[in-house]
Design an enzyme around this catalytic site. Structure first.
Site, PDB file in Angstrom:
ATOM      1  N   ASP A 138       0.866  -1.174   0.000  1.00  0.00           N
ATOM      2  CA  ASP A 138       0.000   0.000   0.000  1.00  0.00           C
ATOM      3  C   ASP A 138       0.910   1.234   0.000  1.00  0.00           C
ATOM      4  OD1 ASP A 138      -1.860   2.007   0.702  1.00  0.00           O
ATOM      5  OD2 ASP A 138      -3.173   0.537   1.604  1.00  0.00           O
ATOM      6  N   LYS A 158      -0.617  -1.073  -4.831  1.00  0.00           N
ATOM      7  CA  LYS A 158      -1.305   0.198  -5.090  1.00  0.00           C
ATOM      8  C   LYS A 158      -0.241   1.205  -5.501  1.00  0.00           C
ATOM      9  CE  LYS A 158      -5.031  -0.251  -1.666  1.00  0.00           C
ATOM     10  NZ  LYS A 158      -5.502   0.243  -0.351  1.00  0.00           N
TER      11      LYS A 158
HETATM   12  C1  PRP Z   1      -1.082  -4.886   5.838  1.00  0.00           C
HETATM   13  C2  PRP Z   1      -0.588  -5.777   4.716  1.00  0.00           C
HETATM   14  C3  PRP Z   1       0.847  -5.340   4.521  1.00  0.00           C
HETATM   15  C4  PRP Z   1       0.800  -3.871   4.887  1.00  0.00           C
HETATM   16  C5  PRP Z   1       0.798  -3.049   3.638  1.00  0.00           C
HETATM   17  O1  PRP Z   1      -0.718  -5.430   7.066  1.00  0.00           O
HETATM   18  O2  PRP Z   1      -0.691  -7.142   5.071  1.00  0.00           O
HETATM   19  O3  PRP Z   1       1.734  -6.029   5.377  1.00  0.00           O
HETATM   20  O4  PRP Z   1      -0.404  -3.654   5.629  1.00  0.00           O
HETATM   21  O5  PRP Z   1       0.666  -1.682   3.919  1.00  0.00           O
HETATM   22  P1  PRP Z   1       1.837  -0.628   3.740  1.00  0.00           P
HETATM   23  O6  PRP Z   1       2.419  -0.862   2.374  1.00  0.00           O
HETATM   24  O7  PRP Z   1       1.121   0.698   3.835  1.00  0.00           O
HETATM   25  O8  PRP Z   1       2.832  -0.819   4.839  1.00  0.00           O
HETATM   26  P2  PRP Z   1      -1.399  -5.048   8.458  1.00  0.00           P
HETATM   27  O9  PRP Z   1      -0.583  -4.063   9.189  1.00  0.00           O
HETATM   28  O10 PRP Z   1      -2.828  -4.684   8.216  1.00  0.00           O
HETATM   29  O11 PRP Z   1      -1.276  -6.427   9.240  1.00  0.00           O
HETATM   30  P3  PRP Z   1      -1.982  -7.842   8.876  1.00  0.00           P
HETATM   31  O12 PRP Z   1      -1.303  -8.376   7.646  1.00  0.00           O
HETATM   32  O13 PRP Z   1      -1.719  -8.694  10.072  1.00  0.00           O
HETATM   33  O14 PRP Z   1      -3.445  -7.557   8.649  1.00  0.00           O
END
Ligand code: PRP
Length: 184
Positions: free
Chosen positions: A111, A139
């Protein structure tokens, strides 16, 4: 398509089907084939980033025709919000030896890139032989760090996405299809 699968609701937020399971399966097959080909003769270490990557990793890794190692690491930056907190919490102390290894990080989604930027910097300190990323979703408009994703499933717009491992406030991970937040 089954009409019941078109929408999914969590905490009064409505999500609309975005990538059906069949399309996900097909794309992962292509990625598995490509990785097996690119790493032929090597013994890569796949690093699964929990929890969001559980389904992507398990589907992808069963297509890998290589002598490989699998490790997991627990990382969190979103909490129950729809926006990244900006802080990356590595929940599990890790004693994985990355030095000299061909590493492929498996992520569900890139993201803002905050999580991967943090991990790539950390792992690079151990001088791996190579370090690449396999991410089901990217993204590009949100990516603040110019993260290079060699093995990418789909480019997606900035909408909030759930399903196939991705959650909203820990809900919706179990959905076989991927959904995006519908316009309110
Ligand atoms: C989500 C996803 C990635 C990260 C991406 O993890 O699994 O690891 O966010 O976002 P970024 O590029 O903005 O860092 P999350 O923190 O929601 O943990 P999870 O996988 O345990 O749901």
């Amino acid at each position: 398509m089954d009409e019941n699968k078109s929408f999914y609701e969590i905490n009064n937020k409505k999500f609309k089907i975005f990538i059906p399971a069949e399309k996900i399966t097909q794309r992962i097959k292509e990625l598995g084939f490509q990785i097996s080909k690119d790493y032929s003769g090597k013994k890569p270490l796949f690093l699964i980033i929990l929890k969001g990557s559980i389904f992507f990793a398990s589907d992808l890794l069963r297509l890998i025709e290589l002598d490989c190692r699998i490790e997991t690491i627990s990382v969190k930056s979103y909490g129950n919000e729809m926006k990244s907190s900006g802080n990356v919490e590595v929940g599990m102390a890790s004693n994985i030896d990355f030095t000299g290894q061909d590493i492929i990080i498996i992520e569900d989604i890139v993201d803002t890139g905050t999580t991967l930027n943090y991990l790539i910097n950390k792992i690079s300190e151990y001088r791996p032989a190579s370090l690449e990323v396999a991410a089901l979703l990217v993204k590009p408009e949100q990516n603040k760090y110019d993260i290079k994703v060699k093995y990418m499933g789909f480019e997606v717009p900035p909408a909030f996405i759930i399903g196939y491992g991705l959650d909203y406030a820990e809900k919706g991970r179990q959905l076989p299809d991927i959904y995006a937040l519908a316009d309110e």
